[in-house]
Design an enzyme around this catalytic site. Sequence first.
Site, PDB file in Angstrom:
ATOM      1  N   HIS A 179       0.844  -1.197   0.000  1.00  0.00           N
ATOM      2  CA  HIS A 179       0.000   0.000   0.000  1.00  0.00           C
ATOM      3  C   HIS A 179       0.875   1.241   0.000  1.00  0.00           C
ATOM      4  O   HIS A 179       1.987   1.254   0.529  1.00  0.00           O
ATOM      5  CB  HIS A 179      -0.993   0.007   1.169  1.00  0.00           C
ATOM      6  CG  HIS A 179      -0.389  -0.076   2.536  1.00  0.00           C
ATOM      7  ND1 HIS A 179       0.049   1.029   3.232  1.00  0.00           N
ATOM      8  CD2 HIS A 179      -0.164  -1.134   3.355  1.00  0.00           C
ATOM      9  CE1 HIS A 179       0.509   0.661   4.415  1.00  0.00           C
ATOM     10  NE2 HIS A 179       0.405  -0.650   4.514  1.00  0.00           N
ATOM     11  N   ASP A 187      -0.010   4.311   1.276  1.00  0.00           N
ATOM     12  CA  ASP A 187      -0.203   5.258   2.374  1.00  0.00           C
ATOM     13  C   ASP A 187       0.540   4.825   3.628  1.00  0.00           C
ATOM     14  O   ASP A 187       0.907   3.658   3.796  1.00  0.00           O
ATOM     15  CB  ASP A 187      -1.693   5.437   2.685  1.00  0.00           C
ATOM     16  CG  ASP A 187      -2.376   4.145   3.100  1.00  0.00           C
ATOM     17  OD1 ASP A 187      -2.125   3.105   2.462  1.00  0.00           O
ATOM     18  OD2 ASP A 187      -3.160   4.176   4.063  1.00  0.00           O
ATOM     19  N   ASP A 208       6.538   0.120   6.745  1.00  0.00           N
ATOM     20  CA  ASP A 208       5.096  -0.130   6.570  1.00  0.00           C
ATOM     21  C   ASP A 208       4.517   0.855   5.574  1.00  0.00           C
ATOM     22  O   ASP A 208       4.001   1.892   5.960  1.00  0.00           O
ATOM     23  CB  ASP A 208       4.406  -0.007   7.928  1.00  0.00           C
ATOM     24  CG  ASP A 208       2.930  -0.363   7.876  1.00  0.00           C
ATOM     25  OD1 ASP A 208       2.491  -0.945   6.857  1.00  0.00           O
ATOM     26  OD2 ASP A 208       2.206  -0.032   8.818  1.00  0.00           O
ATOM     27  N   GLU A 227      -5.007   1.934   3.037  1.00  0.00           N
ATOM     28  CA  GLU A 227      -4.972   0.729   3.870  1.00  0.00           C
ATOM     29  C   GLU A 227      -4.991   1.076   5.348  1.00  0.00           C
ATOM     30  O   GLU A 227      -5.597   0.362   6.157  1.00  0.00           O
ATOM     31  CB  GLU A 227      -3.738  -0.098   3.529  1.00  0.00           C
ATOM     32  CG  GLU A 227      -3.738  -1.523   4.089  1.00  0.00           C
ATOM     33  CD  GLU A 227      -3.135  -1.626   5.482  1.00  0.00           C
ATOM     34  OE1 GLU A 227      -3.233  -2.715   6.087  1.00  0.00           O
ATOM     35  OE2 GLU A 227      -2.567  -0.623   5.973  1.00  0.00           O
ATOM     36  N   HIS A 265       4.081   2.545  12.763  1.00  0.00           N
ATOM     37  CA  HIS A 265       2.985   3.292  13.396  1.00  0.00           C
ATOM     38  C   HIS A 265       3.457   4.088  14.604  1.00  0.00           C
ATOM     39  O   HIS A 265       2.656   4.778  15.224  1.00  0.00           O
ATOM     40  CB  HIS A 265       1.831   2.371  13.833  1.00  0.00           C
ATOM     41  CG  HIS A 265       1.019   1.836  12.722  1.00  0.00           C
ATOM     42  ND1 HIS A 265      -0.332   1.614  12.809  1.00  0.00           N
ATOM     43  CD2 HIS A 265       1.363   1.469  11.468  1.00  0.00           C
ATOM     44  CE1 HIS A 265      -0.778   1.125  11.663  1.00  0.00           C
ATOM     45  NE2 HIS A 265       0.236   1.031  10.842  1.00  0.00           N
TER      46      HIS A 265
END
Length: 551
Positions: A143, A145, A178, A212, A521
């Site tokens: 993904h 984003d 990520d 996502e 994150h």
Amino acid sequence: MLGDKFVYVAISTILAFSYYILPQKNEHYPTCPTVEIYRPLNYTENKDILDKIINDETFRNSSLYKMQQAIRINTTSFNDDLPLDVGNNLDKFEHFTKFHDFLKDEFKLVYKNLQLNMVNHFGLVYIWEGSNSSLKPLLLMAHQDTSPINLKTLNQWIHEPFSGDYDGKYLYGRGSGDCKNLLIGHLEAIEELIKIGFKPRRTIILSYGFDEEISGFRNENPKFIENIYGPNSMYAIVDEGGVSLMNVGETQLAVVGTAEKGYLDLSISIEKQGGHSSIVDKRTAIGIMGQLIVEIDNNEMPTYFIDKNPTFYQYVCLAENSIDIDTKLKNDILNSQIDQNANENVRNFINKDKYTAYAIKTSQAIDIINGGEKINALPEYVELMINSRVAVEENITIAYNKFVKDTTNIAERYNLGLNVQMAYSDEIIEVIPATEMGKLTIKPITMLEPSPITSIGDKHWEIFAGSIKHLYEELAYPDSKVVVTPGLGTGNTDTKHYWNLSDHIYRYRPGVLPSVNANSHGVNEYIEFDSHLQIIAFTFEYIQSVNALDD
């Protein structure tokens, strides 16, 4: 990934060091789905390319530059209560255009040889048409984003969030792990294949969503692909996830996500007569809600250790391959399907550590509570919101009914009414009529059943797992021994939108560390850059291996 990045199962407890003696096997013993190293047919002639990807300094620097540029382009997706319908609020994603321009400028061979389809404005679907239309396409995913930066934590970042700083070993920045490393790795591998004149027999599809991190509701890529190729039309689907490479004692495991837990959000509210705080019942609405929280927490979800769950085989593989696992634990794992006490011992062992416990049970996270308007006024409405990740041994209805039971207990204890909206129903049932004390209402919000489970006993698994084994044992870390096992995703990736396209879905990203261990994150997200090079090498080989097969 429904509100957060999924956390994959890690066996992090330090196992006692004691050499074991293999027990006498019988037909009841489970077996690890062990695979041998798998190499492409033309591995020898491309060995120098793989050596260049893994070891060449010039290639490393070129690849590093691409990743740094990708990280420096902010592609954050924000979960700010946007409508869930696909088309609205697309202006929130206009900043992705800069990322698309970068890809077009940097990967000229990809754009020359593959067909790019822009889906729902910002979704990317690249199609590398194969020469044999009877072969099912291979679908590779990532993904575009990234998750937002908490501005309150900026002073904790050693490197700026979008700096792309590199210290000779680690690459820092949001999206490094990520999962721009996966997206850029795919494109780099495709370019290397084009350079050697590779022509696919089997169509290769790259699918990159743009939301996502906020559940992927605008991701129309799977519908676009299905409209072209039909349902169950993909040879396999590969996305982010898995435990890249981990050490458990003396054993190295690479854990491939072959299933994901379900997802359930629910709301429980209480309506109660208000008034002045100088005259109060024994419990206010907030006090009763507090009792409900205690009820929910005290009534824990059951644990399971059965072969339906890929986690089962993860531990079986550990038991069969580790030389330093505790003897009793080893025997309990191998006897767990014929001995109830052994099964309970294993469940208790896994359940001791929060990082492993939720692989074998449904989670229940009390995340939001709202209520009260004024310091001297009794609250008239209080709402509790809970997130639950549903075990593969259960389903949404089983998990939801547990919360209904907890809520019923509190309603009866405090003489409250109870309204229940059941799972998959718009009807609200009055289970207990409202009383002068008030009423409780429980409703499901978001529901996703546990995913289908990918087979681990076929040629698909042999090639995928064998390719991982080859990457680590011969290319990246010669003379090492890596056990490739299936595992369970305790969160959800974009694959939840693609279930209709293939029975073979692998959630795995090669590398040194899983993304949850590299602060994805969180503050100071990073990757060990060797991980990125390993993604390129794996993709370069895996595409060739499946290309040589007939369906």
